[in-house]
Design a protein around this motif. Structure first.
Motif: not given
Length: 228
Positions: A127-133, A176-196
């Motif tokens: 529910v609150w793993d970073a990819r879901a968030v 940062l432990d899983l990296r891969g597609n999970h970390l990519l989604r995390d960073y996309v989320g961070l971009v949304f956070c910064h823009e908003l």
């Protein structure tokens, strides 16, 4: 503590032109009849993921943590909590002019917030793993853009309270432990956070760096999975 910190952030720019563009892009990629069917299912608490349909409650309370959701793969529960159907509800409200769809979205977000706080038993698993968030905050904000939600709207007030919490939690729990597609989604989320919210000026640099690492010269993903 997260809510106290989030209260110090800017109110989300849900009228951001980039967010509106994302909403238009995603709406254009959805089959209208399928999207409307998904929205109508969500109206009555029916959700379908991974080829399996479950009915989780037709009223204003959804059984977000039903025991059977923990059996076998937990992906179904993760997808439920990522709120992809928020975009379908927003599109349905806009296409039909029926406020019942947007009211239902606000109702689901409010019910989710009550039943799934940080610290809830097992909250960090799906529910609150970073990819879901990251995915949830993207879906919620995109739905708000499609609905052209503004200050004074009850749904805006809900997101104003939630998006800051999601943003802070995401930055502090990057995969940062899983990296891969999970970390990519995390960073996309961070971009949304910064823009908003104006929170993470380094987010786009992180995303660019990760794209250079994960997308190979031949266009394939470095995990070599056709799905990615």
């Amino acid at each position: 503590r997260y809510r106290a910190r989030a209260a110090l952030l800017e109110s989300p720019r849900l009228d951001h032109p980039g967010l509106a563009a994302v909403g238009a892009l995603r709406s254009g990629r959805i089959e209208p009849e399928l999207s409307l069917a998904t929205a109508r299912d969500a109206m009555v608490g029916r959700f379908t993921f991974c080829g399996k349909t479950r009915e989780l409650g037709s009223g204003d309370e959804i059984d977000w943590h039903r025991a059977e959701l923990h059996e076998g793969t937990r992906l179904w529960k993760t997808l439920l909590h990522e709120f992809s159907y928020a975009v379908d509800l927003a599109n349905a409200a806009r296409a039909t002019g029926d406020r019942a769809f947007s009211d239902r979205l606000a109702e689901l977000v409010a019910d989710w917030s009550r039943s799934s706080p940080i610290g809830h038993k097992g909250f960090a698993i799906d529910v609150w793993d970073a990819r879901a968030v990251a995915t949830r905050l993207i879906n919620w904000s995109t739905a708000a853009a499609i609905l052209e939600v503004g200050a004074g709207d009850s749904f805006y007030d809900q997101l104003n309270a939630e998006l800051g919490v999601h943003a802070i939690f995401l930055e502090e729990n990057l995969e940062l432990d899983l990296r891969g597609n999970h970390l990519l989604r995390d960073y996309v989320g961070l971009v949304f956070c910064h823009e908003l919210l104006g929170t993470f000026p380094h987010a786009l640099d992180l995303l660019h760096s990760e794209l250079e690492d994960q997308i190979l010269e031949d266009g394939c993903h470095f995990e070599r999975s056709p799905m990615y």
